[in-house]
Every structure is written in structure tokens, then in C-alpha cells.
Design a protein around this motif. Structure first.
Motif, mmCIF file in Angstrom:
data_model
loop_
_atom_site.group_PDB
_atom_site.id
_atom_site.type_symbol
_atom_site.label_atom_id
_atom_site.label_comp_id
_atom_site.label_asym_id
_atom_site.label_seq_id
_atom_site.Cartn_x
_atom_site.Cartn_y
_atom_site.Cartn_z
ATOM 1 N N LEU A 17 0.820 -1.225 0.000
ATOM 2 C CA LEU A 17 0.000 0.000 0.000
ATOM 3 C C LEU A 17 0.849 1.269 0.000
ATOM 4 C CD1 LEU A 17 -2.800 -1.190 2.440
ATOM 5 C CD2 LEU A 17 -2.993 -0.865 -0.027
ATOM 6 N N SER A 18 2.065 1.190 0.539
ATOM 7 C CA SER A 18 2.939 2.372 0.515
ATOM 8 C C SER A 18 3.597 2.530 -0.849
ATOM 9 C CB SER A 18 4.022 2.250 1.584
ATOM 10 O OG SER A 18 5.007 1.309 1.176
ATOM 11 N N ILE A 43 -9.331 -9.435 -6.224
ATOM 12 C CA ILE A 43 -8.084 -9.334 -5.453
ATOM 13 C C ILE A 43 -8.251 -8.137 -4.526
ATOM 14 C CG2 ILE A 43 -5.568 -8.991 -5.530
ATOM 15 C CD1 ILE A 43 -5.606 -9.992 -8.437
ATOM 16 N N VAL A 45 -6.057 -5.817 -1.461
ATOM 17 C CA VAL A 45 -4.845 -5.557 -0.687
ATOM 18 C C VAL A 45 -5.267 -4.772 0.548
ATOM 19 C CG1 VAL A 45 -2.508 -4.631 -0.711
ATOM 20 C CG2 VAL A 45 -3.600 -5.270 -2.877
ATOM 21 N N ASN B 27 0.684 0.290 -8.144
ATOM 22 C CA ASN B 27 1.957 0.601 -7.508
ATOM 23 C C ASN B 27 2.390 2.043 -7.806
ATOM 24 O OD1 ASN B 27 5.308 0.345 -7.989
ATOM 25 N ND2 ASN B 27 4.491 -0.410 -6.062
ATOM 26 N N ALA B 30 0.154 4.291 -5.719
ATOM 27 C CA ALA B 30 0.481 4.116 -4.298
ATOM 28 C C ALA B 30 1.672 4.992 -3.917
ATOM 29 C CB ALA B 30 0.785 2.636 -4.008
ATOM 30 N N LYS B 31 2.710 4.982 -4.753
ATOM 31 C CA LYS B 31 3.895 5.815 -4.471
ATOM 32 C C LYS B 31 3.539 7.298 -4.467
ATOM 33 C CE LYS B 31 7.286 2.789 -6.667
ATOM 34 N NZ LYS B 31 7.844 2.554 -8.004
ATOM 35 N N THR B 34 1.603 8.216 -1.307
ATOM 36 C CA THR B 34 2.496 8.240 -0.145
ATOM 37 C C THR B 34 3.273 9.552 -0.100
ATOM 38 O OG1 THR B 34 2.683 5.840 -0.117
ATOM 39 C CG2 THR B 34 4.448 7.059 0.961
ATOM 40 N N LEU B 40 -3.084 5.430 1.573
ATOM 41 C CA LEU B 40 -3.764 4.411 0.770
ATOM 42 C C LEU B 40 -4.076 3.220 1.681
ATOM 43 C CD1 LEU B 40 -4.789 3.288 -1.916
ATOM 44 C CD2 LEU B 40 -2.469 2.453 -2.356
ATOM 45 N N CYS B 41 -5.361 2.936 1.872
ATOM 46 C CA CYS B 41 -5.790 1.920 2.838
ATOM 47 C C CYS B 41 -6.181 0.603 2.184
ATOM 48 C CB CYS B 41 -6.978 2.443 3.637
ATOM 49 S SG CYS B 41 -6.613 3.962 4.524
ATOM 50 N N GLU B 42 -6.504 0.628 0.913
ATOM 51 C CA GLU B 42 -7.016 -0.591 0.286
ATOM 52 C C GLU B 42 -6.881 -0.499 -1.233
ATOM 53 O OE1 GLU B 42 -10.901 -1.628 1.791
ATOM 54 O OE2 GLU B 42 -11.224 -3.133 0.233
ATOM 55 N N ILE B 43 -6.585 -1.641 -1.846
ATOM 56 C CA ILE B 43 -6.646 -1.761 -3.311
ATOM 57 C C ILE B 43 -7.592 -2.923 -3.608
ATOM 58 C CG2 ILE B 43 -5.357 -2.204 -5.449
ATOM 59 C CD1 ILE B 43 -2.807 -1.266 -4.035
ATOM 60 N N ARG B 44 -8.480 -2.752 -4.570
ATOM 61 C CA ARG B 44 -9.307 -3.878 -5.016
ATOM 62 C C ARG B 44 -9.196 -4.024 -6.516
ATOM 63 N NH1 ARG B 44 -15.143 -4.201 -1.839
ATOM 64 N NH2 ARG B 44 -14.312 -3.517 0.166
ATOM 65 N N ARG B 63 -16.371 4.859 2.458
ATOM 66 C CA ARG B 63 -15.436 4.575 3.536
ATOM 67 C C ARG B 63 -14.185 5.439 3.527
ATOM 68 N NH1 ARG B 63 -12.665 -1.009 5.395
ATOM 69 N NH2 ARG B 63 -12.025 -0.075 7.348
ATOM 70 N N SER B 202 5.644 3.489 12.293
ATOM 71 C CA SER B 202 5.326 2.152 11.793
ATOM 72 C C SER B 202 6.633 1.444 11.441
ATOM 73 C CB SER B 202 4.407 2.295 10.583
ATOM 74 O OG SER B 202 4.640 1.283 9.653
ATOM 75 N N ARG B 221 8.507 4.007 9.074
ATOM 76 C CA ARG B 221 7.749 5.030 8.334
ATOM 77 C C ARG B 221 7.100 5.997 9.317
ATOM 78 N NH1 ARG B 221 6.647 0.670 4.603
ATOM 79 N NH2 ARG B 221 5.392 -0.284 6.209
#
Lengths: 241, 241
Positions: A17-18, A43, A45, B27, B30-31, B34, B40-44, B63, B202, B221
Motif C-alpha cells: 500500500l505504501s 483481489i 490488498v 503501484n 500508491a507511491k 504516499t 492508501l488503505c485498500e486496493i481492489r 469509507r 510504523s 515510516r
């Protein structure tokens, strides 16, 4: 023809996710499931967060025949998947002797001891069946229809190889690809008509623009080889017009 | 410090679920998120199926602060994302003049006409704001907190570049990575203690096994650079023991 079994993949990890890590486990397993005739429908994540993992596992296991998870079963404090799975099923979890024995055989070196943190990898939810890990021994496990596997790709692949022979598959979907050397908009109307003539075949259009030029891949997917031969001929005819 | 905005990514496409295509848009975004301080909490990933897209969009937009979709906005019969988004919001959808004008400027070549199927790309849900597409003109759009973008990576990237400056970010999470040249199980107990001493940071542990040997990347992080300097020193000390 009976419907194929359905499946979902749940990838667990802040590092995806990062954006730090580009996942490859999902794509690897997607290909294997397609070959085996299991329809991958979703899918997800999610982060290394117990409530998130529990909610996702419960949503997916109720909906699909199989759920495959990747990540979070190592020895460190951020590896919380096994506990989250136990919580999702409402079962207990503790160090199990057969899992401990697997770890003991691997960590019998004085420099590489089966310490307390490594022993966390022998914590298995009650009622689960172990999944062998030929690479680094720490097992995955299956609880009902949920297969819990490692995130490290070489271990994930080995675990998938261990479980695939035991998964009942359906009729594998095969595909044919016909390359069209023009933009997809030029062929879209004719393609829609053709797709309507083959309602039992999934027809996709994928434009590309790469070092070998641009164009469109027309892809037909079906578990009936005879239909694929028919639609391939029809697609080629379309592209020659 | 106020909490960062939250986000989800929804990738739409049978070709990802079949394993034919390895997604890279997730991806990439996501970068970017960040760096911008958006969590970013979730990918579907869901298939090219209207009920699936509608259900996922409605679950995610309720959400998270932002939802970013990729795929299914081209000219062919399998491009159904715009209609699914309109259905998810319960609003109408039709060809919009400003979107049509963008397409008309691109498809003014007699060999590359703005035909009926291409005009599908000007269908925009009522109330949406267009997202510019400098590559191939067919726009994406934003409806409330949902950003609908192309699946073709070069177009997706261009659309993300167009929207990022307008997204309010939070404090960007930065990371430090300390390489530990041993298996993670050797350092797991000490790492757990250290992570407990830095509850606001984290801390992740990522074993690797590649051409340059095996070992563990310890990654911290935080959006507080001072805390990262402190924990980096502590992690290095840990690794030297």
C-alpha cells in the motif's frame, strides 16, 4: 457444463500500500488459477491491521469457494495474519507440535536458534491443516476454504505449488489473441457485433503502445477450444477488413 | 497533527484477474499518494462486470476520502466503467458536449474518425468534472470523491499527474531502511521492543533473498523527520549487536 469454482486473493501488507513493493504474488497465482479452471473474481490488498484483515477474510470467504492470502506469517511483531485468521473464524490459536517440529529441524544451528519470536511461526489456528514450506520450513495453513501463505515470493510460489494439486479445478479458460494494427476505436463497432454473436465467449480489447508500435490486442477467452477456433477465425477476418 | 486523508484504488479489468496483465498502475499511484501524504488503505481488483463495479465503488466511496479507479473507459463493448459509476451514484449519463469536443479535435483525421463507438468515450455521468487526457484526449472524470481514469498505463499516469496538484495532502510519510545481514528471526524480539518504544512510527521487517545475498530490510515510516532520525540510529545500533 458446471460453473467453475470461484476464488479471491487477499494480499496483506503495508509495503504494498505504501508503494514500496510491487506485488507479483497476485499475478503469479492469477495465472495458476486460470490454468486450473478456477475463476479468480477479486483481489484485495489490505494493511497489516487486524480488524482490516478480519473484515476482508470474512467478506471473501463467505462469497467465494476459495480465498488465498499472502503475507504476515513471519516471526516479527508486524506478522499478525495467523492471529487475525483465528479471530475471523472465532477459533483458538496456539503453538502446534507438528509445526514446532518443522521449525526445530530448520533452526537447529546454534547461530540460528528457534527463539521465542521464531516460535510465533508455529502458532496455528485450531482445526487448520498445515501447508508445507519446502524453502524455509515455517508452514502456511488452510482453515476451511482459506489458504494462508507467505508473502516472500519464493516461499509463496512453493506453497502454491504444494496446494494446487489438491484444488478441484473446472474447465480451464484458454485464450486466443489476435493483433490488430490500428486503434481499437476503428474496430469497436464490428467487435461489439462479433462479441454479441459469441455470448458464451469473453471478448476483450486491449490497446497497447510500446517499442514495437501501437495497436490493439483482441483477446477471446473460453473453456471450449472449438469455440476459440471459430472466434479466432472471425477475429482475423475482422482485422483484415 | 490532523490525520491524513484516506484513499482506495479500484482496478477494473478481467485481464488483471486472468493473470494476462501484471498491473502497474496501483503501484505507481500508491507511491504518488504516499509522497503526497494521502494514506492508501485498500486496493481492489474487480472484473468488467457492472454489478461488481457498482458494489465496489459504493463500498469504497463511503469509507475513504478518495477513490481512484483505473480501466474500462475506452470505446469498446467491454468498457462499462462510466455507466457503472453513474449507476453507483444513481445519476444519468449521456454524451457531453465538452467531452465530445475534446474527442473531435483528436479524431479529425479521415482515417481516424469520431465514430459511434468512440463517441462512447464522451459519455459522462451527470454532475462530473472532466479529467484531462493529454495523451489521447478521451477524458476521465471525477464525480464527488471518485476519480475515474484510464487503464492504459501511459494515459493513467498522465491523468494522475493532472489531478494530484488538486488533491489536499497531509503530512507525507517518509521512510528509512536499515539493512540487517541476517534472518529476521534473529532480530525479531529486539525489533518488537524497539517498535514498542516508538508507537508513533510504523516499523516493518522485510526479508529478502536475491542476487546480492539474503537478509532483512528494517523499514520505519513516519511523517515526523525527527523521529525517523532517532529510530534510524536505534535500528543501526540494533543491527550491530
Amino acid at each position: 457444463m458446471p460453473a467453475n469454482p470461484t476464488a479471491a486473493i487477499l494480499l496483506i501488507g503495508d509495503e504494498i500500500l505504501s508503494g514500496r513493493t510491487q506485488d507479483t504474488n497476485g499475478n503469479y497465482l492469477a495465472k495458476q488459477l486460470t490454468e486450473q479452471g478456477i475463476d479468480l473474481c477479486e483481489i484485495r490488498v489490505v494493511s497489516d491491521d487486524a480488524p482490516e484483515i478480519i473484515a476482508a477474510v470474512n467478506a471473501l470467504r463467505g462469497r467465494y469457494d476459495h480465498v488465498f492470502t499472502s503475507g504476515g506469517i513471519g516471526p516479527t511483531h508486524d506478522d499478525i495474519t495467523a492471529d487475525a485468521i483465528a479471530a475471523a473464524f472465532g477459533v483458538g490459536i496456539d503453538v502446534r507440535e507438528d509445526a514446532r517440529a518443522m521449525l526445530a529441524s530448520h533452526y537447529d544451528d546454534p547461530d540460528k536458534k528457534l527463539n521465542k519470536m521464531r516460535l510465533r511461526m508455529a502458532r496455528i489456528p485450531d482445526g487448520a491443516e498445515l501447508i508445507a514450506n519446502p524453502v524455509s520450513k515455517a508452514p502456511g495453513f488452510r482453515l476451511e476454504n482459506v489458504y494462508v501463505m507467505a508473502g516472500v515470493p519464493v516461499v509463496f510460489v512453493a506453497m502454491v505449488e504444494a496446494i494446487l494439486p489438491g484444488l478441484a479445478g473446472g474447465a480451464p479458460k484458454q485464450s486466443v489473441t489476435v493483433r490488430y494494427d490500428h486503434p481499437e476505436g476503428d474496430i469497436a463497432a464490428a467487435l461489439a457485433e462479433l462479441a454479441a454473436r459469441f455470448p458464451d465467449v469473453s471478448v476483450g480489447s486491449y490497446p497497447f503502445d510500446g517499442p514495437r508500435g501501437y495497436g490493439t490486442n483482441l483477446v477471446a477467452r473460453s473453456s471450449d477450444p472449438a469455440r476459440l477456433i471459430q472466434i479466432e477465425a472471425a477475429l482475423k477476418q475482422l482485422c483484415e477488413k
